[in-house]
Write a protein that holds these residues in place. Sequence first.
Motif, PDB file in Angstrom:
ATOM      1  N   GLN A 248      73.510  11.408  -3.189  1.00 23.10           N
ATOM      2  CA  GLN A 248      73.100  12.818  -3.464  1.00 23.10           C
ATOM      3  C   GLN A 248      74.092  13.762  -3.293  1.00 23.10           C
ATOM      4  O   GLN A 248      74.126  14.806  -3.665  1.00 23.10           O
ATOM      5  CB  GLN A 248      71.770  13.144  -2.590  1.00 23.10           C
ATOM      6  CG  GLN A 248      70.488  12.334  -2.914  1.00 23.10           C
ATOM      7  CD  GLN A 248      69.881  12.427  -4.238  1.00 23.10           C
ATOM      8  OE1 GLN A 248      69.911  13.593  -4.620  1.00 23.10           O
ATOM      9  NE2 GLN A 248      69.447  11.468  -4.709  1.00 23.10           N
ATOM     10  N   LYS A 249      75.226  13.125  -2.616  1.00 15.67           N
ATOM     11  CA  LYS A 249      76.195  14.195  -2.338  1.00 15.67           C
ATOM     12  C   LYS A 249      77.111  14.434  -3.691  1.00 15.67           C
ATOM     13  O   LYS A 249      77.382  13.872  -4.593  1.00 15.67           O
ATOM     14  CB  LYS A 249      77.349  13.670  -1.376  1.00 15.67           C
ATOM     15  CG  LYS A 249      78.530  14.362  -1.218  1.00 15.67           C
ATOM     16  CD  LYS A 249      79.393  13.623  -0.063  1.00 15.67           C
ATOM     17  CE  LYS A 249      80.807  14.576   0.260  1.00 15.67           C
ATOM     18  NZ  LYS A 249      81.599  13.644   1.010  1.00 15.67           N
ATOM     19  N   ILE A 250      77.299  15.812  -3.828  1.00 15.33           N
ATOM     20  CA  ILE A 250      77.958  16.278  -4.768  1.00 15.33           C
ATOM     21  C   ILE A 250      79.402  16.339  -4.920  1.00 15.33           C
ATOM     22  O   ILE A 250      80.186  16.653  -3.935  1.00 15.33           O
ATOM     23  CB  ILE A 250      77.527  17.838  -5.349  1.00 15.33           C
ATOM     24  CG1 ILE A 250      75.891  17.803  -5.493  1.00 15.33           C
ATOM     25  CG2 ILE A 250      78.617  18.538  -6.680  1.00 15.33           C
ATOM     26  CD1 ILE A 250      75.531  19.086  -5.807  1.00 15.33           C
ATOM     27  N   SER A 251      80.184  15.694  -5.756  1.00 11.86           N
ATOM     28  CA  SER A 251      81.807  15.691  -5.756  1.00 11.86           C
ATOM     29  C   SER A 251      82.374  15.937  -6.897  1.00 11.86           C
ATOM     30  O   SER A 251      81.969  15.872  -7.889  1.00 11.86           O
ATOM     31  CB  SER A 251      82.041  14.003  -5.395  1.00 11.86           C
ATOM     32  OG  SER A 251      81.537  13.328  -6.578  1.00 11.86           O
ATOM     33  N   PHE A 252      83.549  16.423  -6.678  1.00  6.82           N
ATOM     34  CA  PHE A 252      84.475  17.007  -7.724  1.00  6.82           C
ATOM     35  C   PHE A 252      85.551  16.122  -7.957  1.00  6.82           C
ATOM     36  O   PHE A 252      86.109  15.611  -7.085  1.00  6.82           O
ATOM     37  CB  PHE A 252      84.641  18.272  -7.514  1.00  6.82           C
ATOM     38  CG  PHE A 252      83.577  19.435  -7.573  1.00  6.82           C
ATOM     39  CD1 PHE A 252      83.346  20.161  -8.928  1.00  6.82           C
ATOM     40  CD2 PHE A 252      82.782  19.563  -6.307  1.00  6.82           C
ATOM     41  CE1 PHE A 252      82.241  20.990  -8.726  1.00  6.82           C
ATOM     42  CE2 PHE A 252      81.906  20.493  -6.425  1.00  6.82           C
ATOM     43  CZ  PHE A 252      81.620  21.234  -7.541  1.00  6.82           C
ATOM     44  N   ASN A 253      86.277  15.915  -9.167  1.00  2.08           N
ATOM     45  CA  ASN A 253      87.353  15.254  -9.577  1.00  2.08           C
ATOM     46  C   ASN A 253      88.522  16.184  -9.787  1.00  2.08           C
ATOM     47  O   ASN A 253      88.391  17.372 -10.075  1.00  2.08           O
ATOM     48  CB  ASN A 253      87.096  14.523 -10.867  1.00  2.08           C
ATOM     49  CG  ASN A 253      85.999  13.529 -10.835  1.00  2.08           C
ATOM     50  OD1 ASN A 253      85.944  12.823  -9.566  1.00  2.08           O
ATOM     51  ND2 ASN A 253      85.153  13.533 -11.569  1.00  2.08           N
TER      52      ASN A 253
ATOM     53  N   GLU B 284      71.709  23.004  -3.950  1.00  3.10           N
ATOM     54  CA  GLU B 284      70.971  23.576  -5.104  1.00  3.10           C
ATOM     55  C   GLU B 284      71.798  24.760  -6.023  1.00  3.10           C
ATOM     56  O   GLU B 284      71.696  24.652  -7.193  1.00  3.10           O
ATOM     57  CB  GLU B 284      69.616  24.098  -4.446  1.00  3.10           C
ATOM     58  CG  GLU B 284      68.677  23.036  -4.257  1.00  3.10           C
ATOM     59  CD  GLU B 284      67.438  23.741  -3.591  1.00  3.10           C
ATOM     60  OE1 GLU B 284      67.461  24.866  -3.385  1.00  3.10           O
ATOM     61  OE2 GLU B 284      66.409  22.874  -3.319  1.00  3.10           O
ATOM     62  N   ARG B 285      72.549  25.517  -4.955  1.00  5.08           N
ATOM     63  CA  ARG B 285      73.308  26.550  -5.538  1.00  5.08           C
ATOM     64  C   ARG B 285      74.634  26.236  -6.540  1.00  5.08           C
ATOM     65  O   ARG B 285      74.817  26.376  -7.615  1.00  5.08           O
ATOM     66  CB  ARG B 285      73.871  27.424  -4.594  1.00  5.08           C
ATOM     67  CG  ARG B 285      74.436  28.712  -5.222  1.00  5.08           C
ATOM     68  CD  ARG B 285      74.692  29.693  -4.105  1.00  5.08           C
ATOM     69  NE  ARG B 285      75.688  29.137  -3.023  1.00  5.08           N
ATOM     70  CZ  ARG B 285      75.179  29.158  -1.808  1.00  5.08           C
ATOM     71  NH1 ARG B 285      74.024  29.180  -1.342  1.00  5.08           N
ATOM     72  NH2 ARG B 285      76.086  28.675  -0.805  1.00  5.08           N
ATOM     73  N   ILE B 286      75.174  24.677  -6.025  1.00  2.52           N
ATOM     74  CA  ILE B 286      76.042  24.060  -6.619  1.00  2.52           C
ATOM     75  C   ILE B 286      75.800  23.728  -7.878  1.00  2.52           C
ATOM     76  O   ILE B 286      76.390  23.712  -9.069  1.00  2.52           O
ATOM     77  CB  ILE B 286      76.909  23.167  -5.937  1.00  2.52           C
ATOM     78  CG1 ILE B 286      77.671  23.797  -4.583  1.00  2.52           C
ATOM     79  CG2 ILE B 286      77.974  22.222  -6.582  1.00  2.52           C
ATOM     80  CD1 ILE B 286      78.137  22.779  -3.901  1.00  2.52           C
TER      81      ILE B 286
END
Length: 301
Positions: A30-35, A216-218
Amino acid sequence: MAARSIASLSISFGLVSIPVKLYTATESSQKISFNMLHKGCGSRLKQQMICALEGVPVAREDTVKGYEFAKDQYVEFTPDELKALEEAGTHAADISEFVPISAVDPVYFDKAYYLAPDKGGTKPYALFAKALRTSKRCAIGRWATRGKQYIVMIRPIEDGLVMQQLLYASEVRSINDIDIATTDVKDAELKLAQQLIDQQSSSTWDPREYKDEVSERIEAAIQKKVDGHQITLAEEPEHGGAQIIDLMEALRASLEKKGAPKGGGTATRADEKPARKPAKRAAPVEPAAEPARRKATRKAK
């Protein structure tokens, strides 16, 4: 979607062995990650290992692991030497003792796994879970997997068992390492604090009432980007009203905000002004035409 078992093992204590299946209790996906991307063309970047001495890229096959025992001094280990140091995996959680559940500080909690009975383990599983639940105790033992050895706590929950991976004592800092100043607490302050706690107390806790508002905001911002919309940052609202610094006033204000009766008499909040006394009622003013009418009446007489 039905959960899938990640391993099979047994709970062993004395001559008893209970076959169980292991399931993950948390969702790490569930963790949001960016590249990291190239700012110029938007392509994804690849990481490289650079030699600190020569300043050139080094391929993975030309690397070796080492331990820094002094500043810039290392001892090297081959893959075979590291493999020999690993703990052999076991298919059992060996129980060494049973302790009250309250005896284990939650600060030692690490990963959690659900345990379900495996083939032939339904009866002993149910018996073991009920015995732990009745005695209000948990089982402490060791479990080895993936080259490491872990302390585990098997504790009962309403519908089964949880195997809680624990941290070692060396991995947890003592609160004595932190400088916490001691101070006296007044009885009146304690009374108001207890009233506030009682007012917001619940007999149960439902984690579904808490949402990850940041995620949720991200996610909403990402969707806007995908849809081609421009993202704007909202300014934080200003918090009006005077700041309450006094502890007693802060406690009283908190109770008033929740609509609870205040203890220890009435008090005026720091951001409230005392009520004004009602003004004296002025004498009634006669209409403008009334004096002229009275004068005309006297002349007629």
